[in-house]
Motif scaffolding. Sequence first.
Motif, mmCIF file in Angstrom:
data_model
loop_
_atom_site.group_PDB
_atom_site.id
_atom_site.type_symbol
_atom_site.label_atom_id
_atom_site.label_comp_id
_atom_site.label_asym_id
_atom_site.label_seq_id
_atom_site.Cartn_x
_atom_site.Cartn_y
_atom_site.Cartn_z
ATOM 1 N N PHE A 36 -15.830 -4.618 -43.547
ATOM 2 C CA PHE A 36 -15.857 -3.342 -42.811
ATOM 3 C C PHE A 36 -14.484 -2.943 -42.275
ATOM 4 O O PHE A 36 -14.262 -1.809 -41.903
ATOM 5 C CB PHE A 36 -16.905 -3.390 -41.677
ATOM 6 C CG PHE A 36 -16.526 -4.227 -40.501
ATOM 7 C CD1 PHE A 36 -15.804 -3.672 -39.445
ATOM 8 C CD2 PHE A 36 -16.873 -5.570 -40.433
ATOM 9 C CE1 PHE A 36 -15.449 -4.441 -38.342
ATOM 10 C CE2 PHE A 36 -16.525 -6.348 -39.337
ATOM 11 C CZ PHE A 36 -15.811 -5.780 -38.299
ATOM 12 N N THR B 121 -20.334 -0.376 -50.452
ATOM 13 C CA THR B 121 -20.988 -0.371 -49.146
ATOM 14 C C THR B 121 -20.300 0.622 -48.243
ATOM 15 O O THR B 121 -19.107 0.488 -47.975
ATOM 16 C CB THR B 121 -20.907 -1.747 -48.453
ATOM 17 O OG1 THR B 121 -21.354 -2.735 -49.364
ATOM 18 C CG2 THR B 121 -21.785 -1.773 -47.211
ATOM 19 N N CYS C 128 -18.397 -8.618 -47.350
ATOM 20 C CA CYS C 128 -19.170 -7.672 -46.540
ATOM 21 C C CYS C 128 -20.185 -8.410 -45.672
ATOM 22 O O CYS C 128 -20.832 -9.351 -46.129
ATOM 23 C CB CYS C 128 -19.883 -6.669 -47.440
ATOM 24 S SG CYS C 128 -20.965 -5.542 -46.543
ATOM 25 N N THR C 129 -20.349 -7.953 -44.434
ATOM 26 C CA THR C 129 -21.288 -8.591 -43.517
ATOM 27 C C THR C 129 -22.742 -8.396 -43.945
ATOM 28 O O THR C 129 -23.635 -9.013 -43.383
ATOM 29 C CB THR C 129 -21.115 -8.026 -42.098
ATOM 30 O OG1 THR C 129 -21.090 -6.613 -42.190
ATOM 31 C CG2 THR C 129 -19.830 -8.512 -41.477
HETATM 32 MO MO LIG Z 1 -19.603 -4.177 -45.112
#
Ligand SMILES: [Mo]
Length: 369
Positions: free
Chosen positions: A339, A208, A259-260
Motif C-alpha cells: 500500500f 489492488t 500486499c496486506t
Molecule cells: Mo495492498
Amino acid sequence: MRLRTKDRLTVNPLRRLEPPARVVDWTLAAAVAILVGTGLYSLVVGDPSGAWVFDVHAIAAFALVVLLGFKLRRVASRLRPDRLTRVRLVSVLLAVTSLGALGTGLWWAFGGSVRVGPWGLLMVHMTLGVAVPVVLLWHLRHRYHSPADAPHHGRRTALQYAAVVGLSALAWRGQRAANDLLDTAGADRRFTGSREEGSGDGNAFPVTSWVADDPAPIDAEDWELRVGGLVDEPATFGLDELATDELGTDAQQRAVLDCTSGWYSDHDWQGLAVGDLLDTVGPRDSARWVQFRSVTGYRWSLPVEEARGALLATHVDGERISHDHGFPMRLVAPGRRGFQWVKWVTDVRVTRRRDVSESVAIFVSGFEE
Ligand SMILES: [Mo]
Ligand SMILES: Nc1nc2c(c(=O)[nH]1)N[C@H]1C(S)=C(S)[C@@H](COP(=O)(O)O)O[C@H]1N2
C-alpha cells in the motif's frame, strides 16, 4: 470438595493445566489485545527483521485456541435457548466473532482461500479480528470482574500459564510442520503470510487498489512529474524528457511487492532512481521526508535516506508498466508493504514533517475529485 477435584483430575489430566476461571478470562483479554496489536502492526511490516511480529501473532492465536477451549467448556451449559438473555447474546456474538477470526486465520495459514465480493480470506479475517475487541468491550460492560477478585495461587497459576504458552508454541511449530508435510498452499508463504502470484512475469500480477482509487488512464503527453517542497531547484519533467535526460529511467531494482491482502510478487523494476532525482533538485538541510503523490490524491512518505534507495518505476520485467499497475510511474519501495507503493505518481514533495493526512488519504483518495 477435595475429593471431587481429585476425581476430576484423574478423569482428565489436561484439566490440571486449566488456570482458575477469572485468570482464564483475563488471559483471554490479554491474548485478544496482543492479537489485535500485532495484527494491526503487521500491516506495516515489510522487512524480515520484523518477522517476530507475525510469530507472536501466531503463538497468541494458538494460546487463544487453548483458552477459548477452557472458557467455552465452562460456559456452554448456560447456552440453553430458553435462557438466552440480551447479555448472553452479546457473549454468543463474542464467541462467534472470536471463533470466526481464529478460524479464518488458521484457514489462511493452511492455504485456504475464499472470495466475498472483492474481499479475500485475509480481509475477512482482519474484519472479524478488529470486531472482536469491540464486542469484547461490550461483553465486559455486563460481565466485568476485577482481576483483583481472581484467586491467587501464584506458583501453580504461573506454571499453568507457562504450559499454555508452551503448548501454543508447540502447536504453532506443529502447524508449520503439517503445512510442509501436506504441502498445502500455506506451505510456501512469505514471512508476512503472503502467497506468491505472478513473479517475474511482467504486468501479469494482481491489481489492488484501495476503496475508490480508479483514475482514467493517463495520457503520456499530458503527464508531468513535479518535484518540489524543501529543495533548492524545484523542477518539472515530462516523460520523454525523463527518459532522454541525463537523469535517465534505466535504474534497476529487484523488489517484492507484498500486499496486506495476502499476495506477493517479485519483479525486476526499472525506472528513475529517487536518489538521482533528489540530487538534481537538491534537498535542503532541513529535509526529512519525501512524499510521493498520486494523480488521485493517494500519497505516502518515506524518510529521505530510505527514499534515496527507492525507484519511480516505468517498467516491470522489461515491460512498460500498465495503466492498472500505475502507468506512467509507480513507486517501488523495497521492504515496504504494497500500500506504500504509490501508483500513478505525479508529485514528489520534500518536507520537514511527515504529512499525517496521508494515512487518511489512502482510504478516501478517489472520492475527493
Ligand atoms: Mo495492498
Ligand atoms: N494511487 C494508488 N496507489 C496504490 C494503491 C491505490 O489504491 N492507489 N493501492 C496500493 C496497494 S494496497 C497495493 S498492494 C499496490 C498494488 O499494486 P498493483 O495494483 O500494481 O499490484 O499498490 C498500492 N498503490
